[in-house]
Design a protein around this motif. Structure first.
Motif, PDB file in Angstrom:
ATOM      1  N   ASP A  42      63.918  30.995  26.362  1.00  0.00           N
ATOM      2  CA  ASP A  42      63.047  32.104  26.438  1.00  0.00           C
ATOM      3  C   ASP A  42      61.871  32.265  27.075  1.00  0.00           C
ATOM      4  O   ASP A  42      60.972  31.558  26.439  1.00  0.00           O
ATOM      5  N   ALA A  43      61.611  32.827  28.346  1.00  0.00           N
ATOM      6  CA  ALA A  43      60.565  32.687  29.026  1.00  0.00           C
ATOM      7  C   ALA A  43      59.514  33.284  28.295  1.00  0.00           C
ATOM      8  O   ALA A  43      58.099  32.446  28.324  1.00  0.00           O
ATOM      9  N   GLY A  44      59.550  34.274  27.766  1.00  0.00           N
ATOM     10  CA  GLY A  44      58.221  34.834  27.235  1.00  0.00           C
ATOM     11  C   GLY A  44      57.842  34.369  25.935  1.00  0.00           C
ATOM     12  O   GLY A  44      56.589  34.002  25.779  1.00  0.00           O
ATOM     13  N   LEU A  45      58.690  33.537  25.320  1.00  0.00           N
ATOM     14  CA  LEU A  45      58.432  32.835  24.033  1.00  0.00           C
ATOM     15  C   LEU A  45      57.607  31.709  24.582  1.00  0.00           C
ATOM     16  O   LEU A  45      56.550  31.142  24.104  1.00  0.00           O
ATOM     17  N   LYS A  46      58.031  31.118  25.465  1.00  0.00           N
ATOM     18  CA  LYS A  46      57.624  29.625  26.118  1.00  0.00           C
ATOM     19  C   LYS A  46      56.154  30.013  26.529  1.00  0.00           C
ATOM     20  O   LYS A  46      55.272  29.190  25.995  1.00  0.00           O
ATOM     21  N   LYS A  47      55.880  31.165  27.069  1.00  0.00           N
ATOM     22  CA  LYS A  47      54.421  31.742  27.717  1.00  0.00           C
ATOM     23  C   LYS A  47      53.590  31.805  26.358  1.00  0.00           C
ATOM     24  O   LYS A  47      52.616  31.576  26.344  1.00  0.00           O
ATOM     25  N   SER A  48      54.149  32.727  25.347  1.00  0.00           N
ATOM     26  CA  SER A  48      53.322  32.904  23.924  1.00  0.00           C
ATOM     27  C   SER A  48      52.917  31.330  23.507  1.00  0.00           C
ATOM     28  O   SER A  48      51.831  31.598  22.810  1.00  0.00           O
ATOM     29  N   ILE A  49      53.587  30.560  23.280  1.00  0.00           N
ATOM     30  CA  ILE A  49      53.482  29.197  22.752  1.00  0.00           C
ATOM     31  C   ILE A  49      52.416  28.407  23.705  1.00  0.00           C
ATOM     32  O   ILE A  49      51.554  27.888  23.031  1.00  0.00           O
ATOM     33  N   ALA A  50      52.612  28.505  24.756  1.00  0.00           N
ATOM     34  CA  ALA A  50      51.485  27.817  25.776  1.00  0.00           C
ATOM     35  C   ALA A  50      50.113  28.803  25.491  1.00  0.00           C
ATOM     36  O   ALA A  50      49.236  27.999  25.507  1.00  0.00           O
ATOM     37  N   ALA A  51      50.164  30.140  25.103  1.00  0.00           N
ATOM     38  CA  ALA A  51      49.106  30.782  24.896  1.00  0.00           C
ATOM     39  C   ALA A  51      48.405  30.263  23.607  1.00  0.00           C
ATOM     40  O   ALA A  51      47.309  30.258  23.592  1.00  0.00           O
ATOM     41  N   LEU A  52      49.080  30.114  22.699  1.00  0.00           N
ATOM     42  CA  LEU A  52      48.624  29.648  21.629  1.00  0.00           C
ATOM     43  C   LEU A  52      47.630  28.411  21.437  1.00  0.00           C
ATOM     44  O   LEU A  52      46.525  28.372  21.054  1.00  0.00           O
ATOM     45  N   HIS A  53      48.113  27.627  22.571  1.00  0.00           N
ATOM     46  CA  HIS A  53      47.347  26.275  22.914  1.00  0.00           C
ATOM     47  C   HIS A  53      46.098  26.907  23.722  1.00  0.00           C
ATOM     48  O   HIS A  53      45.072  26.279  23.086  1.00  0.00           O
ATOM     49  N   SER A  54      46.365  27.491  24.583  1.00  0.00           N
ATOM     50  CA  SER A  54      45.063  27.824  25.494  1.00  0.00           C
ATOM     51  C   SER A  54      43.979  28.798  24.593  1.00  0.00           C
ATOM     52  O   SER A  54      42.899  28.672  24.906  1.00  0.00           O
ATOM     53  N   GLN A  55      44.647  29.577  23.789  1.00  0.00           N
ATOM     54  CA  GLN A  55      43.643  30.235  23.050  1.00  0.00           C
ATOM     55  C   GLN A  55      43.278  29.565  21.649  1.00  0.00           C
ATOM     56  O   GLN A  55      42.338  30.044  20.828  1.00  0.00           O
ATOM     57  N   GLY A  56      43.390  28.179  21.550  1.00  0.00           N
ATOM     58  CA  GLY A  56      43.000  27.628  20.449  1.00  0.00           C
ATOM     59  C   GLY A  56      43.532  28.004  19.025  1.00  0.00           C
ATOM     60  O   GLY A  56      42.717  27.762  18.023  1.00  0.00           O
ATOM     61  N   GLU A  57      44.758  28.493  19.071  1.00  0.00           N
ATOM     62  CA  GLU A  57      45.405  28.808  17.890  1.00  0.00           C
ATOM     63  C   GLU A  57      46.249  28.101  17.275  1.00  0.00           C
ATOM     64  O   GLU A  57      46.899  28.308  16.141  1.00  0.00           O
ATOM     65  N   VAL A  58      46.379  26.917  17.872  1.00  0.00           N
ATOM     66  CA  VAL A  58      47.289  25.805  17.031  1.00  0.00           C
ATOM     67  C   VAL A  58      46.378  25.040  15.979  1.00  0.00           C
ATOM     68  O   VAL A  58      45.269  24.800  16.352  1.00  0.00           O
ATOM     69  N   LEU A  59      47.079  24.945  14.996  1.00  0.00           N
ATOM     70  CA  LEU A  59      46.243  24.253  13.774  1.00  0.00           C
ATOM     71  C   LEU A  59      46.402  22.789  13.777  1.00  0.00           C
ATOM     72  O   LEU A  59      47.555  22.093  14.178  1.00  0.00           O
ATOM     73  N   THR A  60      45.523  22.004  13.288  1.00  0.00           N
ATOM     74  CA  THR A  60      45.994  20.688  13.037  1.00  0.00           C
ATOM     75  C   THR A  60      46.863  20.737  11.798  1.00  0.00           C
ATOM     76  O   THR A  60      46.432  21.626  10.841  1.00  0.00           O
ATOM     77  N   CYS A  61      47.499  19.557  11.601  1.00  0.00           N
ATOM     78  CA  CYS A  61      48.407  19.691  10.519  1.00  0.00           C
ATOM     79  C   CYS A  61      47.275  19.546   9.254  1.00  0.00           C
ATOM     80  O   CYS A  61      47.607  19.808   8.056  1.00  0.00           O
ATOM     81  N   GLU A  62      46.139  18.743   9.278  1.00  0.00           N
ATOM     82  CA  GLU A  62      45.271  18.643   8.124  1.00  0.00           C
ATOM     83  C   GLU A  62      44.668  20.227   7.580  1.00  0.00           C
ATOM     84  O   GLU A  62      44.545  20.240   6.394  1.00  0.00           O
TER      85      GLU A  62
END
Lengths: 276, 276
Positions: free
Chosen positions: A230-250
């Motif tokens: 799904d292209a929209g979902l792919k974009k949303s996940i990329a946005a998580l990265h660019s917006q710094g919303e991806v968490l470290t496992c720690e």
């Protein structure tokens, strides 16, 4: 290590999991590996770790790392169990090893972290999953094995006055919300949440938590970002990265352990990283 | 028959499903059998029915009944497909028969009713499901096959301007609420609801409905009342009976068909008999 990962959340107030048997599936990498390293710091000497995953090499690497820590030097025993939880013989083998090594040691805590999971083929849509065997293989690894393993572990460590028993289901927002091109993952996570809710209803002495760790910086998120159909979902996940919303496992693990140590959550509940 | 079952709910206002291919799983008894009989009255001549179940005798009995109705006499074609949907060869066989018989007939409606389900062994609690094969067999019949069959049917009948396509998931309150001693059933129903939610997200032209029919006077409810391991639940089910809260299949089916004919529900939604 403790200072780095638990600046002021857990451990620093002296709380720990006591003398425990702790079983972690999917321990070779990502969130499972992180949980193993963090929990190791919160176990009393004589505790026993069972690290389960398909990759023996990575497990042994982790085992060596743990042996070199304060916990390892203080006598934490770590067993690697190489197993594909989608296969009955392997689930049975895990249980056999736990039973032989740990069923008669004196512990006051049992911790089972059902973390192992796969994303499934997210490049395709639901309408392409015509092959029953493909769906069954996914369900076996991601749903059925969590029940069989949990049931078997509870059989090895039955209810006992002075034994605190806790089962964690590593869940996801996908247990609650449908995401296009992730039919297997969403279905599996929704199934697991319900499975552990029923378990919690049935076993009032047991502590059961479904924890959604948030979007973690792991191989799985990389797969999701690069392969989602799904292209929209792919974009949303990329946005998580660019917006710094991806968490470290720690970061996420720290909250999970805080919740487990406080031990106040309603058993069977679904708790998200962002709710804590 | 129409007067008896649809006093003033459906059919009487002239609405129908048009010329359709209609596939019903678990059609040999209970709710599935009822749906077959009711829908037959709402199909235009030349429509084709595929009745799928494990019991060939009961299917042929239903086929004979349908042939004797107004619909049968007006040219409804009914095919019985004896299949155990938990097995890949059988799912594939169902699809082969549908493809051969119906892929090139001119229809304006496709109706797939994923009704087949089993309660599982409700005499035992979650902690007893140590056998991966047992859990997998349940999931294959109750979860995976619903995806494989739906995907395959959608492949046989792809999106087309003038074809209204509708997929029903026969769901349950158990998809939303955990019930002690029903771990397999609750898990399976929760899994299916999510699976069909994802499908609805992915295929905006498709109409997808998860319908919880309420407590029905069927063999399954009898099994639930007599075999449930949880004493409280057993009592609650008995109370449903004594308080007259058990529904006939016809009452519930009537509401389902009303919702399908009105066709206004949000695709992917979970709708309960009591919400309609």
């Amino acid at each position: 290590m403790q200072d780095k990962y638990f600046p002021d959340v857990v451990g620093s107030d002296g709380r720990d999991f006591g003398k425990a048997v702790c079983i972690i599936t999917g321990a070779s990498k990502g969130f499972g590996r992180c949980i193993a390293k963090e929990i190791a710091l919160l176990l009393k000497p004589g505790s026993m770790f069972f690290l389960v995953a398909r990759s023996g090499d990575k497990l042994r690497e982790l085992q060596a790392e743990l042996a070199a820590t304060r916990a390892g030097k203080a006598g934490l025993i770590t067993r690697c169990v190489v197993a594909d939880l989608g296969l009955k013989d392997d689930v049975d083998q895990v249980i056999r090893e736990i039973r032989e090594a740990a069923s008669d040691i004196d512990i006051n805590q049992l911790l089972l972290i059902n973390n192992a999971a796969s994303l499934g083929d997210v490049s395709r849509f639901a309408k392409s999953f015509t092959d029953l065997h493909e769906v069954n293989a996914y369900m076996s690894f991601n749903v059925s094995s969590a029940l069989s393993l949990t049931a078997s572990v509870l059989e090895v460590f039955p209810r006992r006055q002075d034994l605190h028993r806790c089962v964690v289901n590593v869940s996801s927002l996908c247990a609650l919300q449908p995401f296009p091109s992730w039919v297997l993952y969403c279905t599996g996570k929704a199934a697991r949440d319900m499975m552990f809710k029923v378990l919690a209803e049935e076993e009032p002495d047991l502590r059961v938590l479904s924890y959604a760790p948030g979007p973690l910086d792991t191989d799985m998120l990389l797969q999701a970002r690069t392969e989602s159909g799904d292209a929209g979902l792919k974009k949303s996940i990329a946005a998580l990265h660019s917006q710094g919303e991806v968490l470290t496992c720690e970061e996420s693990c720290s909250k999970l352990l805080k919740v487990l140590l406080e031990d106040k959550y309603p058993s069977g509940t679904h708790l998200d990283y962002h709710d804590v």
